[in-house]
Design a protein around this motif. Sequence first.
Motif, short mmCIF file in Angstrom:
data_model
loop_
_atom_site.label_atom_id
_atom_site.label_comp_id
_atom_site.label_asym_id
_atom_site.label_seq_id
_atom_site.Cartn_x
_atom_site.Cartn_y
_atom_site.Cartn_z
N LYS A 70 0.83 -1.21 0.00
CA LYS A 70 0.00 0.00 0.00
C LYS A 70 0.87 1.26 0.00
O LYS A 70 0.51 2.27 -0.61
N SER A 99 -1.64 6.82 -2.31
CA SER A 99 -2.99 7.02 -1.77
C SER A 99 -4.09 6.48 -2.66
O SER A 99 -5.19 6.20 -2.21
N THR A 100 -3.81 6.31 -3.95
CA THR A 100 -4.86 5.87 -4.87
C THR A 100 -4.99 4.36 -4.96
O THR A 100 -6.00 3.85 -5.45
#
Length: 482
Positions: A429, A434-435
């Motif tokens: 992650k 963030s996407t």
Amino acid sequence: MSHHIKGQPRHQSTFFPEAIDDFVTEDNPVRVIDMFVDHLDLLDLGFETVNPKLNGRPGYHPSTMLKLYIYGYLNRIQSSRRLEKESHRNVELMWLLERLRPDFKTIANFRKDNGKGIKNVCRKFVELCRQLNMFDDSAFAIDGSKFKAVNNKSKNYTPTKVQAHIERTEKSIQQYLSQMDTKDGDEKDIDTTVSTSKLAWLEQRLVELKALEIQVNEHPDKQVSQTDPDARLMKTQHMQRQVCYNVQSAVDTKHHLIVEHDVTMTTDRGQLTLVAEQVQKTLGKQDITIIADKGYFSRNDIKATQDLGMTANVPQTDTSGSEKKGIFNKSLFKYDKDQDLYICPAGEELPHRRNVTEDGLEQKVYVNFYACRDCDIRDKCTRSLKEPRKMRRWVHEDEIDAMQQRLDDNPEISVVRRQTVEHPFGTIKMWMGSTHFLMKRRKNVSIEMNLHVLAYNTEENDDNNGDSWFDGGHQAIMGDLA
């Protein structure tokens, strides 16, 4: 006079090395990527255009594009446009691609069209690690994590949400009609063009919402995601809701390598056997140990894994809700295995009376009608005025009890699970940003996940001292490939 280190003039002529190979050190990871891909049978793995057509413009070899993607995901460069840019300025990529510079569309199409081959390469790397005996004496921690999809929450509709939108739109229409009636009764000449236009838009929106309501109610999951139809609204950390995918993974406790993974659109419940069975097939052995959290607890699942020759370690969950009702919890009823009966908090024996089948599970029912009828603490045991308190026990509950005893005797098992399986999710992650996913639909998202897992496995630490896999482990791979 300045005492800082000075650079060379930009217009000064220099003599570069005769070969670009001089820029790439012997222990550079790109050499491992190059050798690993060159030793793959890409046609057998399912890649397209390995054998190109004789007519038309020549295309890039799949090995070139695969090397580009492995390097990109290994260095947090997932975008096809950014990969194109890097191929023009990155010396390591110039070496790896032999100075080829594919355009972003070609790069993106390769990823989209070769999902099967990329997945097989990911499995091939795990197979190579298995041949190096890296999974011997390992347990495998299984867990799922929610990854954000390319679908905003506002573009996801459930029956409750779409009904709320319909009511709000109908209310707005009524307000505009009332305003227009008021203006019609006014003697002054007022322009109603804006109101009429807004009203027409609201009426069209109401038609769309009612059509969407039908679509949502007819959907098997009772929800519709408009941007990515395969994404689902799920509960994430801190009980928040997000449109995402649930990625399942099995990680070995020895080297923290992801042995198996899958992109799902459901919760963790019911996934244990599916993931664990894939681990068995990947490793080619039946007697494996699996660890999971209580979200995976399902009697059918645990029994299935044990029947397949595995040792399961999944904490048992208590979903009875007795404590909230203010009555005795099932845990206060002690089971006597020798006599096959329960002893209630009042000290009475509840013998086995009959068997029933509920939710596909054959269960034994224990009850003592006479003792329960005259019990002084009956109100603390059941809220029913007519029915006595009954205990139900699955016919294979002994296997669940043995598993729970194993967990109670070894509390470090849960600690090992957290340290093993949660680290890969956090790392991937962080790489994604963030996407999270860049592509839509489950098929394409799975391709992205395969590349992330392949990149993670190639860079995962060989031990807990912070030494990168490439600091030593790559030598074993290169030697094995050679």
